[in-house]
Motif scaffolding. Sequence first.
Motif, PDB file in Angstrom:
ATOM      1  N   LYS A   1       0.842  -1.205   0.000  1.00  0.00           N
ATOM      2  CA  LYS A   1       0.000   0.000   0.000  1.00  0.00           C
ATOM      3  C   LYS A   1       0.872   1.248   0.000  1.00  0.00           C
ATOM      4  N   ASN A   2       1.903   1.224   0.808  1.00  0.00           N
ATOM      5  CA  ASN A   2       2.815   2.371   0.873  1.00  0.00           C
ATOM      6  C   ASN A   2       3.514   2.588  -0.465  1.00  0.00           C
ATOM      7  N   PHE A   3       3.880   1.479  -1.110  1.00  0.00           N
ATOM      8  CA  PHE A   3       4.534   1.583  -2.420  1.00  0.00           C
ATOM      9  C   PHE A   3       3.620   2.299  -3.403  1.00  0.00           C
ATOM     10  N   TYR A   4       2.373   1.849  -3.521  1.00  0.00           N
ATOM     11  CA  TYR A   4       1.467   2.458  -4.502  1.00  0.00           C
ATOM     12  C   TYR A   4       1.189   3.927  -4.183  1.00  0.00           C
ATOM     13  N   ARG A   5       1.014   4.242  -2.889  1.00  0.00           N
ATOM     14  CA  ARG A   5       0.780   5.636  -2.525  1.00  0.00           C
ATOM     15  C   ARG A   5       1.941   6.524  -2.955  1.00  0.00           C
ATOM     16  N   ARG A   6       3.133   6.084  -2.651  1.00  0.00           N
ATOM     17  CA  ARG A   6       4.313   6.888  -2.975  1.00  0.00           C
ATOM     18  C   ARG A   6       4.587   6.876  -4.480  1.00  0.00           C
ATOM     19  N   PHE A   7       4.404   5.748  -5.115  1.00  0.00           N
ATOM     20  CA  PHE A   7       4.695   5.648  -6.547  1.00  0.00           C
ATOM     21  C   PHE A   7       3.851   6.638  -7.341  1.00  0.00           C
ATOM     22  N   PHE A   8       2.566   6.743  -7.007  1.00  0.00           N
ATOM     23  CA  PHE A   8       1.704   7.673  -7.734  1.00  0.00           C
ATOM     24  C   PHE A   8       1.953   9.124  -7.318  1.00  0.00           C
ATOM     25  N   SER A   9       2.068   9.378  -6.027  1.00  0.00           N
ATOM     26  CA  SER A   9       2.166  10.758  -5.560  1.00  0.00           C
ATOM     27  C   SER A   9       3.503  11.409  -5.895  1.00  0.00           C
TER      28      SER A   9
END
Length: 646
Positions: A589-597
């Motif tokens: 979840k942290n990966f996807y949040r950071r990857f997009f933002s």
Amino acid sequence: MRDGFIKVAAATPYIKVADCEYNSRQIRNLIEEVDNHSVKVLVLPELCLTGYTCGELFLQDVLLNGAMAELKHIVDFTKGRKLFVTLGLPVLKNGKLFNVAAAIYNGKLLGLVPKKNLPGYSEFYEPRHFNPGQEEITKFSFYGETVPFGMNLLFHCLDFEQLTIGIEICEDLWVPLPPSVNHCLAGATLILNPSASDETTGKDIYRRELIRMQSAKLVCGYIYAASGEGESSTDLVFGAHNLIGENGILLKESPRFVNEMTVTELDMGKLISERRRMTTYHAEENRDYLYIDFSFGADVTAAETEITRYIDKAPFVPGKREDRDRRCEEIINIQAYGLKKRLEHTGLKTCVLAISGGLDSTLALLVVCKAFDLLSLDRKGIITVTMPCFGTTDRTYNNAVALARELSVSFLEIPIRDAVNLHFRDIGHDANLHDVIYENVQARERTQIIMDLSNKYNGLVIGTGDMSELALGWATYNGDHMSMYGVNSSVPKTLVRYLVGYFAQITENTALREVLTDILDTPVSPELLPPKDGEISQKTEELVGPYELHDFFLYYVLRYGYSPSKIFRLASLAFLEDYSEETILKWLKNFYRRFFSQQFKRSCLPDGPKVGSVAVSPRGDLRMPSDASAALWMKELELITLAPIA
């Protein structure tokens, strides 16, 4: 078959030459066995219903009639089974004999595919008995039913759209233009090959490479089932060498000279993703082909296929030592030659880079040294700068100093504590508040210094950040995020460690090896917060998550476009003994949040060489809008149900 996985098998039955009834029983036993293991596609050898080595017996009506009668028994035996079976037998059509693969599913003979390329050289004499197959589809009467007969048959699964099956037989693969080429261009994603390749010294090596490369070239799954014990040994021995390939990777093979079943799972989703990515792969329906539909049923296709195949937890890093060393040498050359070209083009003979005593700056410095050596430039033109501040520890500082000394490069020490405190006063920030401002001011001060030094020494600022940090946005915008050439920009963190380790392994300088080894043992940290008791207090992986997980996520997100749920499933298998599902889901979840933002940071990256199949450069592999929404991906992650804790 959820997530695109399908369980497949290649099997070699024990047979008796010309005893169709015995062979049929052995084949039915195998069908029952693989069906119990949830296999959905089974490939059996060429002419296995009669034996490949029947010779002139192929001209006997008794043998041909017996084979056809036993094919009917086998077809009937598959009734009610959700299993696609391919096996070989001789078929008489219009007075001519053909070497044929029968495609069977759920009590129905779906089609007969004849072999085109009949070897008549060396130990082979197939043209003595058989006629070459033709692409044109004709009709064959099979116990009152009309069955399509011809090479251009493809079998498409209606409820598993990723699966379209094509068939070629043994020698068909060994010719300059195998039928599987046209099969795949017409839409086949899985090629089945019933074979009777005999064993001679070294032939297994060629066979293995042939299948591996055909699956790579055609971006397909490839199942090869070979004849084995039971064939006549009058002149030949057959090794039962069964192989299963997927897009250039040999997933599984059987030991030779042992009749057995070889089972694994094919990732059809990976194949479709790879074809989708390759715009030069022109697969489309072909009117010269007959597409025959079959269905596994919604209950089967929605079920989860048990995954037994190996899932590599470090997809960026080769597992074998010799392969890893070769990869390290290759990557270092790519990095160094990229920088060499940039220096030649600009005419500069000086580089400036910040060194911290950490992994990334160490690798960057080693690469710069190699580029200078390639250009026969004096390493004193490499200006290394260490800029200690609030979080700098003695360990990293001493390693930075020792590294510069052992590599014979120029070294500057510029403490930035006073400058940072002055800036805090200028912007009205409380120096006791250890927030993002406290951290980023230090990073930007360091970048300002090396940029100004590049002007002073007429040099090129070398970026040290790696691809994993860029994927997560773990970089200060216009701080360590910025440089004039980023040599590590497409090297993932897990691979950085091996590259530095490779340098330590090959250097003859004992002191350099010792400092590199200590750097490898140092926790990854930006060192922007004050240490505790002289030790690093800010450990990156405690804040953003383990890099081995993030590199795993990154590989499957960018290389194959997998869904979050599929990546979670694979990660749970790969890291079964290392992390709980709860931990993996948290960091995913942290990966996807950071990857997009954090895409806005990647949208303006400095130049840097691509070294592998995955990169994040906006001029190369990742043309992604900076304001794309992660909502769909996060929604899928929220739907993941964790297994109950035992």
